[in-house]
Design an enzyme around this catalytic site. Structure first.
Site, PDB file in Angstrom:
ATOM      1  N   PHE A   1      -2.314   3.314   0.195  1.00 53.66           N
ATOM      2  CA  PHE A   1      -0.908   3.160   0.559  1.00 53.66           C
ATOM      3  C   PHE A   1      -0.249   4.528   0.438  1.00 53.66           C
ATOM      4  CE2 PHE A   1       3.588   2.462  -0.207  1.00 53.66           C
ATOM      5  CZ  PHE A   1       3.887   1.685   0.901  1.00 53.66           C
TER       6      PHE A   1
ATOM      7  N   ARG B   1      10.992   8.480   2.216  1.00 57.26           N
ATOM      8  CA  ARG B   1      10.888   8.941   3.612  1.00 57.26           C
ATOM      9  C   ARG B   1      11.195  10.423   3.754  1.00 57.26           C
ATOM     10  NH1 ARG B   1      10.515   4.316   6.790  1.00 57.26           N
ATOM     11  NH2 ARG B   1      11.766   2.517   6.141  1.00 57.26           N
TER      12      ARG B   1
ATOM     13  N   LYS C   1      -5.759   3.958   9.982  1.00 55.56           N
ATOM     14  CA  LYS C   1      -6.668   3.493   8.927  1.00 55.56           C
ATOM     15  C   LYS C   1      -7.789   2.686   9.578  1.00 55.56           C
ATOM     16  CE  LYS C   1      -3.121   2.980   5.297  1.00 55.56           C
ATOM     17  NZ  LYS C   1      -2.324   1.990   4.523  1.00 55.56           N
TER      18      LYS C   1
ATOM     19  N   ASP D   1       7.885   5.001   3.950  1.00 53.69           N
ATOM     20  CA  ASP D   1       8.613   4.624   2.734  1.00 53.69           C
ATOM     21  C   ASP D   1       7.815   3.696   1.835  1.00 53.69           C
ATOM     22  OD1 ASP D   1       8.777   2.346   4.527  1.00 53.69           O
ATOM     23  OD2 ASP D   1      10.238   1.535   3.109  1.00 53.69           O
TER      24      ASP D   1
ATOM     25  N   GLU E   1       4.140   5.991  16.892  1.00 57.59           N
ATOM     26  CA  GLU E   1       4.042   5.225  15.634  1.00 57.59           C
ATOM     27  C   GLU E   1       3.704   6.161  14.479  1.00 57.59           C
ATOM     28  OE1 GLU E   1       4.560   2.862  13.844  1.00 57.59           O
ATOM     29  OE2 GLU E   1       3.884   0.923  14.570  1.00 57.59           O
TER      30      GLU E   1
ATOM     31  N   ASP F   1      -2.350   0.408  10.860  1.00 52.11           N
ATOM     32  CA  ASP F   1      -3.064  -0.118   9.700  1.00 52.11           C
ATOM     33  C   ASP F   1      -3.958  -1.261  10.200  1.00 52.11           C
ATOM     34  OD1 ASP F   1      -3.754  -1.088   7.164  1.00 52.11           O
ATOM     35  OD2 ASP F   1      -1.727  -1.292   6.449  1.00 52.11           O
TER      36      ASP F   1
ATOM     37  N   GLY G   1       9.781   4.333  10.371  1.00 53.01           N
ATOM     38  CA  GLY G   1       8.793   5.268   9.839  1.00 53.01           C
ATOM     39  C   GLY G   1       8.464   6.468  10.705  1.00 53.01           C
TER      40      GLY G   1
HETATM   41  P1  5GP Z   1      -0.082  -2.736  11.036  1.00 51.35           P
HETATM   42  O1  5GP Z   1       0.607  -3.807  11.832  1.00 51.35           O
HETATM   43  O2  5GP Z   1      -0.917  -1.817  11.904  1.00 51.35           O
HETATM   44  O3  5GP Z   1      -0.893  -3.338   9.911  1.00 51.35           O
HETATM   45  O4  5GP Z   1       1.000  -1.874  10.291  1.00 51.35           O
HETATM   46  C1  5GP Z   1       2.030  -1.383  10.990  1.00 51.35           C
HETATM   47  C2  5GP Z   1       3.128  -0.780  10.137  1.00 51.35           C
HETATM   48  O5  5GP Z   1       2.966  -0.990   8.743  1.00 51.35           O
HETATM   49  C3  5GP Z   1       3.187   0.714  10.296  1.00 51.35           C
HETATM   50  O6  5GP Z   1       3.872   1.101  11.448  1.00 51.35           O
HETATM   51  C4  5GP Z   1       3.919   1.130   9.036  1.00 51.35           C
HETATM   52  O7  5GP Z   1       5.297   1.034   9.252  1.00 51.35           O
HETATM   53  C5  5GP Z   1       3.451   0.128   8.029  1.00 51.35           C
HETATM   54  N1  5GP Z   1       2.382   0.704   7.174  1.00 51.35           N
HETATM   55  C6  5GP Z   1       1.050   0.549   7.305  1.00 51.35           C
HETATM   56  N2  5GP Z   1       0.370   1.205   6.348  1.00 51.35           N
HETATM   57  C7  5GP Z   1       1.316   1.820   5.584  1.00 51.35           C
HETATM   58  C8  5GP Z   1       1.238   2.685   4.432  1.00 51.35           C
HETATM   59  O8  5GP Z   1       0.190   3.051   3.899  1.00 51.35           O
HETATM   60  N3  5GP Z   1       2.441   3.117   3.940  1.00 51.35           N
HETATM   61  C9  5GP Z   1       3.639   2.769   4.487  1.00 51.35           C
HETATM   62  N4  5GP Z   1       4.726   3.261   3.921  1.00 51.35           N
HETATM   63  N5  5GP Z   1       3.739   1.966   5.568  1.00 51.35           N
HETATM   64  C10 5GP Z   1       2.588   1.499   6.110  1.00 51.35           C
HETATM   65 MG    MG Z   2       5.578   2.021  11.902  1.00 53.95          MG
END
Ligand code: 5GP
Ligand code: MG
Length: 178
Positions: free
Chosen positions: A155, A168, A134, A162, A102, A106, A48
């Protein structure tokens, strides 16, 4: 601006490329002020962050290295609880200033398990730069050194992010249309 369809879902423009570039300009200046003399290693988390990293790197006018790792743990539109290992790291981190790049933080689960793994490799310091954050989804308490923009719990796709592999290549960031 127009909606786009990715797979079965419709997305609407949320953050334009122009706004993204402004946020990256700001961040790059702050990063430079912090680490310009430290020959940092930017560690880009694939897939990403590749678009963000390309724009960020080109605004860092000092000695640095860049490398790429994979630890994807995202399937569909919900975070899975499975956190994968760091794949593809062949740089020596000993005594280095490492800046993780990064796309989005999230829940924070991915980085909460990744940062300690990098510290174990004896990095001097590990800093974290994320384009998007977020705050309402964040469940952890590690510090995030550089944040481009805070966003609600939608989202999103585009600008490297993606939806099941697609989207992407969109220049702007889109959010899922309810
Ligand atoms: P976390 O572990 O902080 O919950 O999420 C990490 C990864 O989830 C991010 O690096 C990203 O790749 C993916 N991610 C989190 N939120 C989103 C979103 O809204 N859209 C997309 N496409 N990927 C997300
Ligand atoms: Mg990521």
């Amino acid at each position: 601006m127009n909606d786009v369809t990715v797979h079965d879902k419709t997305f609407e423009v949320f953050i334009t490329n122009e706004e993204i570039q402004k946020a990256i300009d700001k961040m790059a200046k702050i990063i430079a002020a912090d680490v310009k003399d430290k020959q940092p290693l930017f560690l880009v988390v694939l897939n990403g962050a590749f678009v963000f990293a390309a724009d960020l790197m080109r605004r860092f006018d000092f000695d640095c290295e860049v490398s790429f790792v994979k630890l994807s743990s995202y399937v569909g539109t919900k975070t899975t609880s499975v956190v994968r290992e760091i794949i593809g790291l062949d740089e020596v981190l000993h005594n280095r200033t490492v800046i993780i790049v990064e796309d989005i933080i999230d829940t924070g689960i991915t980085m909460a398990s990744t940062i300690p793994k990098l510290m174990k490799l004896e990095a001097k310091e590990v800093k974290l730069a994320t384009l998007l954050f977020k705050p309402n989804a964040f469940q952890k308490d590690f510090p995030i050194d550089y944040i481009g923009m805070e966003i609600p719990n939608d989202f999103i796709v585009g600008y490297g992010l993606d939806y099941d592999g697609f989207g992407r290549n969109l220049s702007d960031i889109y959010k899922l249309k309810e």
